[in-house]
Enzyme design. Structure first.
Site, mmCIF file in Angstrom:
data_model
loop_
_atom_site.group_PDB
_atom_site.id
_atom_site.type_symbol
_atom_site.label_atom_id
_atom_site.label_comp_id
_atom_site.label_asym_id
_atom_site.label_seq_id
_atom_site.Cartn_x
_atom_site.Cartn_y
_atom_site.Cartn_z
ATOM 1 N N ASP A 56 6.070 -1.123 9.873
ATOM 2 C CA ASP A 56 5.903 0.242 10.202
ATOM 3 C C ASP A 56 6.649 0.974 10.963
ATOM 4 O OD1 ASP A 56 3.301 2.213 9.210
ATOM 5 O OD2 ASP A 56 4.123 2.716 10.928
ATOM 6 N N ALA A 57 6.969 2.158 11.173
ATOM 7 C CA ALA A 57 7.821 2.911 12.054
ATOM 8 C C ALA A 57 6.938 2.924 13.231
ATOM 9 C CB ALA A 57 8.203 4.407 11.718
ATOM 10 N N PRO B 208 5.174 1.576 16.035
ATOM 11 C CA PRO B 208 4.980 0.054 16.579
ATOM 12 C C PRO B 208 3.509 -0.156 17.406
ATOM 13 C CG PRO B 208 6.485 1.229 18.085
ATOM 14 C CD PRO B 208 6.119 2.295 17.083
ATOM 15 N N ASP B 209 2.975 0.822 18.121
ATOM 16 C CA ASP B 209 1.581 0.531 18.831
ATOM 17 C C ASP B 209 0.540 0.490 17.448
ATOM 18 O OD1 ASP B 209 1.815 2.669 21.628
ATOM 19 O OD2 ASP B 209 2.662 0.840 21.107
ATOM 20 N N LYS B 210 0.658 1.126 16.745
ATOM 21 C CA LYS B 210 -0.400 1.321 15.461
ATOM 22 C C LYS B 210 -0.046 -0.221 14.746
ATOM 23 C CE LYS B 210 -2.551 3.188 11.683
ATOM 24 N NZ LYS B 210 -3.603 2.447 11.201
ATOM 25 N N ARG C 85 1.292 11.121 2.888
ATOM 26 C CA ARG C 85 -0.041 10.982 1.944
ATOM 27 C C ARG C 85 -0.025 12.292 1.093
ATOM 28 N NH1 ARG C 85 -4.950 11.023 6.002
ATOM 29 N NH2 ARG C 85 -4.069 9.073 6.518
ATOM 30 N N ARG D 296 1.175 14.955 -7.128
ATOM 31 C CA ARG D 296 2.036 13.690 -7.050
ATOM 32 C C ARG D 296 3.507 14.045 -6.760
ATOM 33 N NH1 ARG D 296 -2.077 11.037 -10.231
ATOM 34 N NH2 ARG D 296 -3.487 9.967 -9.019
ATOM 35 N N ASN E 116 3.447 7.274 -3.673
ATOM 36 C CA ASN E 116 3.552 8.323 -4.747
ATOM 37 C C ASN E 116 4.626 9.419 -4.561
ATOM 38 O OD1 ASN E 116 1.638 7.852 -6.800
ATOM 39 N ND2 ASN E 116 0.129 8.209 -5.342
ATOM 40 N N ASP F 30 -5.332 3.545 -12.418
ATOM 41 C CA ASP F 30 -6.224 4.426 -13.373
ATOM 42 C C ASP F 30 -6.838 3.965 -14.256
ATOM 43 O OD1 ASP F 30 -3.371 5.418 -12.196
ATOM 44 O OD2 ASP F 30 -3.706 7.386 -13.397
ATOM 45 N N ARG G 97 -10.231 2.795 -12.904
ATOM 46 C CA ARG G 97 -11.070 3.948 -13.080
ATOM 47 C C ARG G 97 -11.632 4.535 -14.337
ATOM 48 N NH1 ARG G 97 -7.067 6.715 -8.969
ATOM 49 N NH2 ARG G 97 -7.691 6.472 -7.186
ATOM 50 N N HIS H 166 1.847 8.021 -13.944
ATOM 51 C CA HIS H 166 0.661 7.619 -12.845
ATOM 52 C C HIS H 166 0.437 9.257 -12.417
ATOM 53 C CE1 HIS H 166 -1.952 6.741 -9.910
ATOM 54 N NE2 HIS H 166 -1.400 6.990 -8.764
ATOM 55 N N THR I 82 -7.137 7.622 -0.317
ATOM 56 C CA THR I 82 -7.829 6.708 -1.095
ATOM 57 C C THR I 82 -7.423 5.245 -0.572
ATOM 58 O OG1 THR I 82 -6.294 6.036 -2.815
ATOM 59 C CG2 THR I 82 -7.700 8.276 -3.350
#
Lengths: 350, 350
Positions: B68-69, B71-73, B115, B122, B154, B182, B185, B209, B264
């Protein structure tokens, strides 16, 4: 069975099931013996949902009920789990802001409560969560009078005591997640360093789930072999301060995760699912969990205090408390942990 | 093995492993046959972490790398997973903002990206994510030249096309999660209404999708029994409009979850883990996933467009595309879905 979907509202023909499937003739109704297991999770935040999702993935229950005060978020979380139906064994998933949805639960897991803020000690959370528990515990107990209560909200030891008092349940049916996770973190650090699988490490942290927790160094073993003497061989390097620094590192690791990602979720999810499995499936496994500790390990009989001790768990809750040999130092620390919690509890207005 | 813990820094004696354990004499080094499986997940947000955690719980891999970009998270998420070591089979968990950590992956799952905002289609996400993929895909491909790429971000169909172009991989090794979810669901709604287990419902959604997805009503079956005729028996109730309303409800259900809980995560986590299992374990199972669709179902050979079709998946990726009989209507809708995606791709600056 009540139809949760909206296909009827969309015009889909009802009673299609009868057109597709027919029962055999003269079939008897189901046996009255209850085999349908139900777990309720109160609080659909990060912790509650990690617990719910892990329970679902591990197929621990037939029915899962979620409760939260925020109806939109709750409904969204429920739908998100339901949409995975094609990938999971069939579990009925319900959600409501009304506690009646928890009725008939085998286990009720309480995660609701204010989140620990970075830098805030667990004990500082207490006042904020006491009022909340007065709203949560009585209806939970009413709707599932025979349930096992598992408290996860922090500060877990005092909140488990509160849940016990508010529920009116016998003490074997009310436990807190306690140091089950601390012990996992402890095992993780040791296992990494010793290059073994964490599940081969026997190492308990007991007492308060928090700053005054007690690491039971004298009873650590790896693959059944006690190792404290090995660890402390090099006396020049291993002064007592080192062991204490390791204990603090375990306590600190929770705060570290909170500082880095804002909260903890995955590890506590696995920890509580592990407890749920031992309870629901009557596994008789030993876990360090927060329970009514009076009379054990020198804790006075009149100190109705909850703290973590290694306990055997099964379908009726706490089956017994393990009798582990503690060193003088460990026993003293445990009693100090108990005193700290006892003093805190006395200031409460339940 | 590199020690990830800080116990050495805390003064813990090194080389304890050798005092506790000894290898047998004249032991040979491990066989060079590579059996350690590795999955990398790019993006440690809600979707990436739900996928990572589900893969971990289901014990799908020996090694899991997170990128991930932030670093802490990233560090926080890695620690939170590692702390569950006592409750999980031993999986090596790594994390770094540097793509070198993904080297030699069997499957790389890309979830990074903006997101979907409530109300945003989308397709609106596309521009935001294209630039990001130009940073992500080339290093991934370089560090794991033989890997299978699974795109989740997406709009997944166009982003899978982009990932394919940027990676230089053969098309059987680049798929998108597509309509796998999908379809889940769809099956959930049908199963709930028909009172059957969702895993007994065979029902595909294919194509885009998104808004122009195609529900394959004509090939739906329950327990192997085609049911469209049963559903459409009552002509007064089942005018064409109803089937379309149901398809839209499936498409809408994703937006509904986003509106309710903000995003989601759980369902897509299970969906991606399900695909990972079929790929890694060479299951030869059929899943509707986004793949290079040119030449199938009347889609022209010169249209390099990715959309979901039912495909057999295995260790080398897409083994084949299932040849399902489509109704006239379904075939026409599929071609329209392909055209919509093709038009969109034409506007891209790759």
């Amino acid at each position: 069975m009540k139809k949760a979907s909206s296909l009827s509202e969309l015009g889909f023909a009802n009673d299609v099931h009868h057109a597709l499937f027919r029962p055999i003739q003269e079939a008897a109704p189901p046996s009255p013996t209850k085999r349908h297991t139900k777990i309720s999770v109160v609080g659909a935040g990060n912790v509650g949902m990690a617990i719910a999702q892990t329970i679902l993935t591990q197929h621990l229950a037939d029915e899962l009920a979620l409760v939260d005060a925020k109806p939109d978020m709750l409904r969204g979380e429920m739908l998100d789990l339901q949409h995975a139906a094609a990938f999971l064994p069939h579990t009925k998933i319900l959600a409501s802001t009304d506690y009646s949805v928890t009725a008939g639960s085998d286990i009720c897991i309480i995660t609701a409560g204010a989140r620990q803020l970075p830098g805030e000690t667990r004990l500082s959370l207490l006042q904020r969560n006491l009022a909340l528990f007065k709203q949560i515990v009585p209806p939970v107990a009413k709707h599932s009078p025979g349930a096992l209560l598992v408290v996860v909200s922090n500060p877990v030891d005092v909140l488990t005591y509160i849940a016990w008092k508010l529920s009116g349940f016998p003490p074997n049916r009310v436990i807190g997640s306690g140091t089950n996770l601390d012990s996992s973190r402890f095992k993780f650090l040791l296992a990494e360093h010793l290059e073994v699988n964490a599940q081969d490490v026997q190492a308990y942290m007991v007492g308060e789930h928090g700053d005054s927790s007690v690491a039971l160094w004298s009873s650590i073993s790896v693959g059944g072999v006690p190792i404290l003497s090995q660890l402390t061989k090099d006396k020049a390097a291993m002064e007592q301060g080192v062991l204490e620094r390791i204990r603090k590192a375990v306590v600190e690791s929770a705060y570290e995760v909170i500082r880095l990602k804002g909260y903890t979720s995955w590890a506590i999810g696995y920890s509580v699912a592990s407890l749920a499995r031992s309870l629901l499936r009557d596994q008789h496994r030993i876990h360090p969990v927060s329970l009514l500790a009076k009379g054990f390990y020198g804790i006075p009989e009149d100190h109705e205090v909850f703290l973590s001790l290694p306990a055997q768990l099964g379908r009726s809750g706490v089956l017994s408390v393990a009798n582990i040999q503690l060193s003088e130092e460990e026993a003293a620390r445990l009693r100090r942990s108990a005193d700290t919690l006892w003093e805190l509890q006395r200031q409460l207005e339940i």
